[in-house]
Design a protein around this motif. Sequence first.
Motif, mmCIF file in Angstrom:
data_model
loop_
_atom_site.group_PDB
_atom_site.id
_atom_site.type_symbol
_atom_site.label_atom_id
_atom_site.label_comp_id
_atom_site.label_asym_id
_atom_site.label_seq_id
_atom_site.Cartn_x
_atom_site.Cartn_y
_atom_site.Cartn_z
ATOM 1 N N THR A 108 47.691 13.356 102.921
ATOM 2 C CA THR A 108 48.614 14.050 102.244
ATOM 3 C C THR A 108 48.285 13.785 100.656
ATOM 4 O O THR A 108 48.533 14.497 99.576
ATOM 5 C CB THR A 108 49.934 13.304 102.599
ATOM 6 N N MET A 109 47.981 12.442 100.288
ATOM 7 C CA MET A 109 47.979 12.076 98.776
ATOM 8 C C MET A 109 46.454 12.677 98.467
ATOM 9 O O MET A 109 46.511 13.408 97.208
ATOM 10 C CB MET A 109 47.922 10.587 98.822
ATOM 11 N N LEU A 110 45.372 12.378 98.961
ATOM 12 C CA LEU A 110 44.139 12.740 98.784
ATOM 13 C C LEU A 110 43.906 14.274 98.733
ATOM 14 O O LEU A 110 42.870 14.775 97.887
ATOM 15 C CB LEU A 110 43.103 12.157 99.696
ATOM 16 N N LYS A 111 44.779 14.907 99.173
ATOM 17 C CA LYS A 111 44.476 16.482 99.332
ATOM 18 C C LYS A 111 44.584 16.975 97.867
ATOM 19 O O LYS A 111 43.875 17.727 97.401
ATOM 20 C CB LYS A 111 45.674 17.190 100.137
ATOM 21 N N THR A 112 45.738 16.518 97.107
ATOM 22 C CA THR A 112 45.686 16.736 95.775
ATOM 23 C C THR A 112 44.456 16.339 94.909
ATOM 24 O O THR A 112 44.088 16.920 93.974
ATOM 25 C CB THR A 112 47.101 16.202 94.836
ATOM 26 N N VAL A 113 44.127 15.068 95.333
ATOM 27 C CA VAL A 113 42.837 14.786 94.441
ATOM 28 C C VAL A 113 41.729 15.418 94.671
ATOM 29 O O VAL A 113 40.883 15.921 93.825
ATOM 30 C CB VAL A 113 42.498 13.233 94.773
ATOM 31 N N ALA A 114 41.589 16.047 96.045
ATOM 32 C CA ALA A 114 40.257 16.980 96.417
ATOM 33 C C ALA A 114 40.637 18.283 95.793
ATOM 34 O O ALA A 114 39.648 18.770 95.391
ATOM 35 C CB ALA A 114 40.481 17.098 98.058
ATOM 36 N N ASP A 115 41.615 18.596 95.800
ATOM 37 C CA ASP A 115 41.775 19.975 95.225
ATOM 38 C C ASP A 115 41.642 19.912 93.653
ATOM 39 O O ASP A 115 41.179 20.904 92.993
ATOM 40 C CB ASP A 115 43.263 20.617 95.174
ATOM 41 N N ALA A 116 41.506 18.830 93.113
ATOM 42 C CA ALA A 116 41.394 18.651 91.516
ATOM 43 C C ALA A 116 39.792 18.432 91.481
ATOM 44 O O ALA A 116 39.398 18.406 90.384
ATOM 45 C CB ALA A 116 41.857 17.450 90.987
ATOM 46 N N GLY A 117 39.230 18.437 92.462
ATOM 47 C CA GLY A 117 37.628 18.194 92.607
ATOM 48 C C GLY A 117 37.080 16.998 92.093
ATOM 49 O O GLY A 117 35.923 16.661 91.416
ATOM 50 N N VAL A 118 38.019 15.688 92.408
ATOM 51 C CA VAL A 118 37.563 14.564 91.990
ATOM 52 C C VAL A 118 37.013 13.861 93.448
ATOM 53 O O VAL A 118 37.444 14.197 94.508
ATOM 54 C CB VAL A 118 38.830 13.759 91.577
ATOM 55 N N ARG A 119 35.923 12.875 93.117
ATOM 56 C CA ARG A 119 35.342 12.389 94.175
ATOM 57 C C ARG A 119 36.298 11.364 94.884
ATOM 58 O O ARG A 119 37.154 10.773 94.320
ATOM 59 C CB ARG A 119 34.129 11.568 93.786
ATOM 60 N N HIS A 120 36.363 11.306 96.358
ATOM 61 C CA HIS A 120 37.351 10.438 97.026
ATOM 62 C C HIS A 120 36.888 10.098 98.460
ATOM 63 O O HIS A 120 35.865 10.830 98.910
ATOM 64 C CB HIS A 120 38.699 11.269 97.051
ATOM 65 N N LEU A 121 37.646 9.268 99.084
ATOM 66 C CA LEU A 121 37.390 8.895 100.015
ATOM 67 C C LEU A 121 38.433 8.138 100.942
ATOM 68 O O LEU A 121 38.941 7.362 100.456
ATOM 69 C CB LEU A 121 36.070 7.798 100.479
#
Length: 406
Positions: A108-121
């Motif tokens: 739920t939180m990382l979906k917004t980060v992913a949509d912003a094109g930011v590297r995440h895990l």
Amino acid sequence: MECRVCSGKLHGFADFGRQPLSDHFVLPGDPAPEFFFHLAVGVCEDCSMAQLLEEVPRERMFHESYPYLSSGSAVMREHFEGVAKRLLATELTGPDPFVVELGCNDGTMLKTVADAGVRHLGVEPSGGVADLAAARGVRVRKDFFEAGVAAAVRAADGPADVIYAANTLCHIPYVDSILSGADALLRPGGVLVFEDPYLGDIVTRRSFDQIYDEHFYFFCAASVRAMARRHGFELVDVERLPVHGGEVRYTLARRGARTPTPAVAALLAEEEARGLTELATLRDFAARVAANRDDLVALLTGLRDQGARVYGYGATAKSATVLNYCGIGPDLVAFVCDTTPAKQGRLTPGSHIPVRGPEAFADPYPDYALLLAWNHAEEIMAKETAFREAGGRWILYVPEVHLVGA
């Protein structure tokens, strides 16, 4: 017994007796014996950390069929979207930022980060919810986060700017390995940000159902500061949050990297003034909780004897503590309504009350509804206005037993 953080002496202050796994909803007729443990809480005389006195093996709680979904509440979806936007604006501003979330659940939180094109895990040990996160475009590693995993992530992805966790760090008894892992994974100016139920709110609101198998620690500013310092970190910010019945968001940075905000000193002073981690304060809390239990059982017993229909609302993890500590079964609460498909058609842990879908709530409406998901009271009551219009009344037990409605 010894403190899991500093090996100091623990003093027990609350005992909730024999309890089941809070998220193990059983199938009717399942012959397999349920797992039970002794749910009791103590506080360390040295570092002030409140914690369970018995640890439940992590594999029993977090597994392929773990049923909780972060996206299940509109309030929490909005909350986590706000968290992501805030991190993107304040901490993930470098040329190639990287954020790791511990216990990312369904993303739920990382979906917004992913949509912003930011590297995440996302590091998530419960396979079913990890698959849901991956299906939403979130990059996930199915694993328990600890020092060895942190080293592997850094070798593969480089250092992280932020490690974030929501309602996760308090679940992990081996917090020394978590902080060692954070030290290995974070870049020099990086931060560990986590939010969990706040001991101060649990005591004030008598929200004893925040105490269950998955919640091993009950943090406050004083105990988090002591824990952080043992691993070369400093508590540099705190923020009170209204979600889940009262939480605090803590920010840790390596010692000397950031100046603590005034909010840290203010919360530490407040905790000291109220004697939050003193044994007398915590034992008084336990006595008040026992009175709440007696009041709730008396109310439900009286309603049953009058022939009133009572349903439960929200088959939450924390409801296991309420139902089992109070001895509430299907003789007092006919069934519990819940929107989670994985829980429907099953029985509540230990107490064996049937769980039915939300459509059952209005077929017909009960006379009373025991609001087990009280931390979402505003959202739920706004959705269920027809229940109140039909004369229904809500039963709440935090901070004391009381009725809301017609």
